[in-house]
Write an enzyme that holds these catalytic residues in place. Structure first.
Site, mmCIF file in Angstrom:
data_model
loop_
_atom_site.group_PDB
_atom_site.id
_atom_site.type_symbol
_atom_site.label_atom_id
_atom_site.label_comp_id
_atom_site.label_asym_id
_atom_site.label_seq_id
_atom_site.Cartn_x
_atom_site.Cartn_y
_atom_site.Cartn_z
ATOM 1 N N HIS A 169 23.871 2.763 -19.103
ATOM 2 C CA HIS A 169 23.058 2.826 -18.251
ATOM 3 C C HIS A 169 22.921 2.112 -16.916
ATOM 4 O O HIS A 169 22.309 1.501 -16.481
ATOM 5 C CB HIS A 169 21.597 2.575 -18.615
ATOM 6 C CG HIS A 169 21.016 3.760 -19.628
ATOM 7 N ND1 HIS A 169 20.065 3.573 -20.554
ATOM 8 C CD2 HIS A 169 21.610 4.973 -20.124
ATOM 9 C CE1 HIS A 169 19.923 4.851 -21.190
ATOM 10 N NE2 HIS A 169 20.791 5.477 -20.933
ATOM 11 N N ASP B 22 0.839 -1.246 0.009
ATOM 12 C CA ASP B 22 0.135 0.031 -0.026
ATOM 13 C C ASP B 22 0.951 1.144 -0.277
ATOM 14 O O ASP B 22 0.335 2.409 0.293
ATOM 15 C CB ASP B 22 -0.905 0.009 1.096
ATOM 16 C CG ASP B 22 -0.289 -0.230 2.412
ATOM 17 O OD1 ASP B 22 0.840 -0.359 2.559
ATOM 18 O OD2 ASP B 22 -1.041 0.130 3.518
ATOM 19 N N HIS C 88 26.385 6.017 -28.854
ATOM 20 C CA HIS C 88 25.238 6.892 -28.589
ATOM 21 C C HIS C 88 25.251 8.124 -29.280
ATOM 22 O O HIS C 88 26.480 8.463 -29.993
ATOM 23 C CB HIS C 88 24.883 6.946 -26.828
ATOM 24 C CG HIS C 88 25.827 7.757 -26.325
ATOM 25 N ND1 HIS C 88 26.291 9.041 -26.203
ATOM 26 C CD2 HIS C 88 26.816 7.210 -25.498
ATOM 27 C CE1 HIS C 88 27.255 9.491 -25.538
ATOM 28 N NE2 HIS C 88 27.741 8.421 -25.071
ATOM 29 N N ASP D 205 21.676 17.403 -16.179
ATOM 30 C CA ASP D 205 22.009 15.996 -16.523
ATOM 31 C C ASP D 205 23.679 16.224 -16.911
ATOM 32 O O ASP D 205 24.100 16.586 -18.007
ATOM 33 C CB ASP D 205 21.398 15.994 -17.891
ATOM 34 C CG ASP D 205 21.759 14.589 -18.462
ATOM 35 O OD1 ASP D 205 22.421 13.662 -17.913
ATOM 36 O OD2 ASP D 205 21.193 14.190 -19.511
ATOM 37 N N ASP E 195 27.252 9.858 -14.089
ATOM 38 C CA ASP E 195 26.276 10.846 -14.723
ATOM 39 C C ASP E 195 24.876 11.061 -13.694
ATOM 40 O O ASP E 195 24.401 10.122 -13.366
ATOM 41 C CB ASP E 195 26.039 9.755 -15.973
ATOM 42 C CG ASP E 195 24.598 10.587 -16.999
ATOM 43 O OD1 ASP E 195 24.186 11.828 -16.440
ATOM 44 O OD2 ASP E 195 24.545 10.137 -17.932
ATOM 45 N N HIS F 108 20.976 15.562 -26.863
ATOM 46 C CA HIS F 108 19.430 15.505 -26.673
ATOM 47 C C HIS F 108 18.772 16.857 -25.946
ATOM 48 O O HIS F 108 19.700 17.643 -25.205
ATOM 49 C CB HIS F 108 19.063 14.550 -25.829
ATOM 50 C CG HIS F 108 19.508 14.320 -24.550
ATOM 51 N ND1 HIS F 108 18.968 14.816 -23.127
ATOM 52 C CD2 HIS F 108 20.508 13.652 -23.918
ATOM 53 C CE1 HIS F 108 19.609 14.465 -22.096
ATOM 54 N NE2 HIS F 108 20.615 13.685 -22.332
ATOM 55 N N GLU G 216 29.793 15.215 -20.134
ATOM 56 C CA GLU G 216 28.360 15.919 -20.307
ATOM 57 C C GLU G 216 28.149 17.381 -19.841
ATOM 58 O O GLU G 216 28.183 17.484 -18.641
ATOM 59 C CB GLU G 216 27.359 15.020 -19.949
ATOM 60 C CG GLU G 216 26.018 15.576 -20.450
ATOM 61 C CD GLU G 216 24.872 14.601 -19.921
ATOM 62 O OE1 GLU G 216 25.091 13.726 -19.183
ATOM 63 O OE2 GLU G 216 23.805 14.458 -20.678
ATOM 64 N N ARG H 273 32.828 9.597 -20.265
ATOM 65 C CA ARG H 273 31.938 10.457 -20.811
ATOM 66 C C ARG H 273 32.028 11.939 -20.274
ATOM 67 O O ARG H 273 32.471 11.756 -19.162
ATOM 68 C CB ARG H 273 30.534 10.026 -20.710
ATOM 69 C CG ARG H 273 29.305 10.858 -21.528
ATOM 70 C CD ARG H 273 28.197 10.142 -21.933
ATOM 71 N NE ARG H 273 27.563 9.786 -20.332
ATOM 72 C CZ ARG H 273 27.515 8.527 -20.093
ATOM 73 N NH1 ARG H 273 27.742 7.414 -20.890
ATOM 74 N NH2 ARG H 273 26.612 8.255 -18.866
ATOM 75 N N HIS I 195 15.430 13.567 -20.892
ATOM 76 C CA HIS I 195 15.294 13.435 -22.240
ATOM 77 C C HIS I 195 14.197 14.265 -22.979
ATOM 78 O O HIS I 195 12.957 13.680 -23.065
ATOM 79 C CB HIS I 195 15.556 12.117 -23.088
ATOM 80 C CG HIS I 195 16.541 11.313 -22.466
ATOM 81 N ND1 HIS I 195 16.539 9.969 -22.499
ATOM 82 C CD2 HIS I 195 17.971 11.634 -22.183
ATOM 83 C CE1 HIS I 195 17.749 9.564 -22.165
ATOM 84 N NE2 HIS I 195 18.521 10.579 -21.807
ATOM 85 N N GLU J 99 27.497 15.552 -24.876
ATOM 86 C CA GLU J 99 27.935 14.416 -24.094
ATOM 87 C C GLU J 99 28.717 13.269 -24.968
ATOM 88 O O GLU J 99 28.144 12.232 -24.776
ATOM 89 C CB GLU J 99 26.603 13.994 -23.330
ATOM 90 C CG GLU J 99 25.583 13.425 -24.015
ATOM 91 C CD GLU J 99 24.448 12.846 -23.008
ATOM 92 O OE1 GLU J 99 24.646 12.031 -22.404
ATOM 93 O OE2 GLU J 99 23.212 13.251 -23.267
ATOM 94 N N TYR K 91 34.158 4.436 -25.088
ATOM 95 C CA TYR K 91 33.655 2.948 -24.002
ATOM 96 C C TYR K 91 34.561 1.948 -24.752
ATOM 97 O O TYR K 91 34.392 1.445 -25.663
ATOM 98 C CB TYR K 91 32.338 2.902 -23.918
ATOM 99 C CG TYR K 91 31.663 3.808 -23.756
ATOM 100 C CD1 TYR K 91 31.156 4.459 -22.436
ATOM 101 C CD2 TYR K 91 30.994 4.948 -24.747
ATOM 102 C CE1 TYR K 91 30.707 5.573 -22.327
ATOM 103 C CE2 TYR K 91 30.317 5.850 -24.397
ATOM 104 C CZ TYR K 91 29.976 6.327 -23.259
ATOM 105 O OH TYR K 91 29.492 7.602 -23.030
HETATM 106 N N1 GLY Z 1 21.647 10.761 -17.974
HETATM 107 C C1 GLY Z 1 20.958 10.390 -19.325
HETATM 108 C C2 GLY Z 1 21.639 11.029 -20.479
HETATM 109 O O1 GLY Z 1 22.821 11.525 -20.294
HETATM 110 O O2 GLY Z 1 21.111 11.138 -21.632
HETATM 111 MN MN MN Z 2 23.721 12.178 -18.409
HETATM 112 MN MN MN Z 3 22.277 13.343 -21.103
#
Ligand code: GLY
Ligand code: MN
Ligand code: MN
Length: 446
Positions: free
Chosen positions: A250, A47, A357, A278, A267, A361, A415, A413, A368, A392, A396
């Site tokens: 992820h 609940d 990737h 982000d 991240d 975005h 970003e 990465r 996103h 970003e 890898y």
């Molecule tokens: N944290 C998700 C991205 O960087 O797109």
């Molecule tokens: Mn990110």
């Molecule tokens: Mn991002």
């Protein structure tokens, strides 16, 4: 003010929410109605529920934070064009879970034209929708579809009495999302704030980092700062990946020990007033890059800086991504991870073994964020002032036998979040270091 606490930006005004609804209605044809359902609570276990998070489109158009609400936009309606249904007032439930706005609170605090509690929904909805010939709704969303099905049945029954037919259903998202793509000055202030909190959190994690900590302990440092600064928490699941965990894009388990000679990729971004930061940074667990780590880092940093510098009105994310791919591919060839000609390695997609990737975005109420990236299949959308994007790039490196040992399992990465201005870009996340010397200095002089 408490030490080390950022002052909060102003909330979006009732007038701005009203102007957003009016701008949207100005794009609707005659006879249209737009149906915008809010979010509902979701069960977490037995609940207990997850903390409520409002549906972004509904929030964008109302600023209302309660579950189980519904907005109708009825252009041309004399007795009110913006109508909200909201939770019923209920003294017993309010004793458990807190004050509810009720219809009078929605009217007084949110500036819509009419408000009713949900107890009146079934009796009032058919009358509000009667005669509307074009329904705009989030197609496929169950609550909106149920309302639309009922409206269709009512319209079909009404035809026998000479009422207008329901002519068509449209997806409402395209119109709402095109509007959300351009952030107002007040939205930019909220995003700037979400980014500042996120940057503080990253600095805090860098200072706290030391070999032997678990990844989740850095997550705790980050999320402490998010909430301490008045954010609702992370805008998305925090990623803390030590060593090769950084290569899992992820990775959210955050369960491993941080090893002395590894890098750690974080991240993480705060949510503030539903707007997302982000940020990604990658740095050495023990505060000093080794030669191979630094060489790869410099490739990513160079690509990232060139991409950030390219953000300006008229530029496209497709071109910026192409520049990143070129820079990364050249770097991979120089380090011996790819061989031959840069363009050939781009054309045969071999760079994608290390970078799969995209570079950017949209960023806003959703991490996103919504809005299309292309005007049509051939034409990337040109950037315009008020858009906010991430930049970003990453690399890898798999732990495969054909990779030189020094590079195996390194994931990187970097970003940043950038608002498009009239002349270029405003980096919203510059408070967190990304230059090698700055990172090393912050980590050593904690
Ligand atoms: N944290 C998700 C991205 O960087 O797109
Ligand atoms: Mn990110
Ligand atoms: Mn991002």
């Amino acid at each position: 003010m408490l030490p080390d606490t950022l002052s909060r930006p102003a909330a979006i005004t009732v007038d701005e929410y009203r102007a957003r609804r009016e701008a949207l209605m100005a794009n609707l044809p005659e006879g249209a109605v737009m149906i915008v359902p809010g979010g509902a609570l979701k069960t977490r276990s037995n609940d207990s529920e997850y903390p409520f998070r409002q549906q972004s489109d509904f929030y964008y158009l109302t600023g209302i934070l309660e579950p189980d609400a519904l907005l109708l936009l009825l252009p041309g309606r004399d007795s009110g064009q913006s109508v909200v249904f909201c939770q019923d007032r209920d003294a017993t439930l309010e004793a458990w879970t807190g004050r509810r706005l009720g219809a009078s609170g929605v009217l007084a605090e949110h500036g819509v034209d009419q408000a009713f509690e949900n107890a009146e929904r079934e009796t009032r909805l058919p009358g509000l929708l009667e005669g509307r010939t074009r329904l705009y709704l989030p197609l496929g969303e169950p609550e909106a579809m149920a309302i639309a099905e009922d409206a269709l049945a009512d319209a079909q029954a009404g035809r026998r009495r000479g009422k207008p037919a329901l002519e068509a259903w449209f997806d409402s998202r395209e119109l709402i999302h095109a509007q959300r793509l351009i952030k107002s000055p007040a939205e930019l202030a909220l995003l700037r704030h979400a980014c500042r909190i996120s940057a503080r959190a990253h600095r805090r994690a860098m200072r706290a980092c030391t070999p032997g900590l678990f990844e989740y302990q850095l997550q705790a440092e980050l999320e402490h700062e998010f909430v301490w600064q008045g954010g609702s928490g992370p805008a998305y699941s925090t990623i803390v990946g030590g060593g090769a965990n950084a290569c899992v894009l992820h990775y959210i388990e955050n369960s491993a020990v941080l090893e002395e000679n590894a890098l750690v990729l974080i991240d993480a971004g705060a949510e503030f007033d539903l707007y997302a930061g982000d940020i990604t940074r990658t740095f050495p667990v023990a505060g000093r890059f080794n030669e191979a780590q630094r060489a790869l880092y410099d490739v990513v940093l160079g690509a990232q800086e060139r991409a950030v510098a390219a953000i300006a009105p008229g530029a496209t994310l497709a071109d910026i991504h192409a520049g990143v791919v070129e820079d990364l591919t050249r770097g991979l060839i120089e380090l011996g991870l790819l061989s031959g000609d840069v363009q050939a390695r781009i054309d045969d997609d071999s760079y994608r073994r290390f970078y799969l990737h995209s570079t950017s975005h949209w960023l806003g109420l959703d991490v996103h964020d919504v809005g299309t990236y292309r005007l049509d299949e051939q034409t990337p959308r040109p950037l315009a002032p008020g858009m906010v994007v991430t930049v970003e790039p990453g690399l890898y490196i798999p732990e495969d036998d054909d990779i030189p040992a020094a590079y195996r399992g390194i994931g990187l990465r970097i970003e940043d979040n950038v608002a498009v201005t009239a002349t270029g870009g405003e980096v919203l996340t510059s408070e967190v270091p990304k230059q090698v010397e700055e990172i090393e200095a912050l980590m050593v002089n904690k």
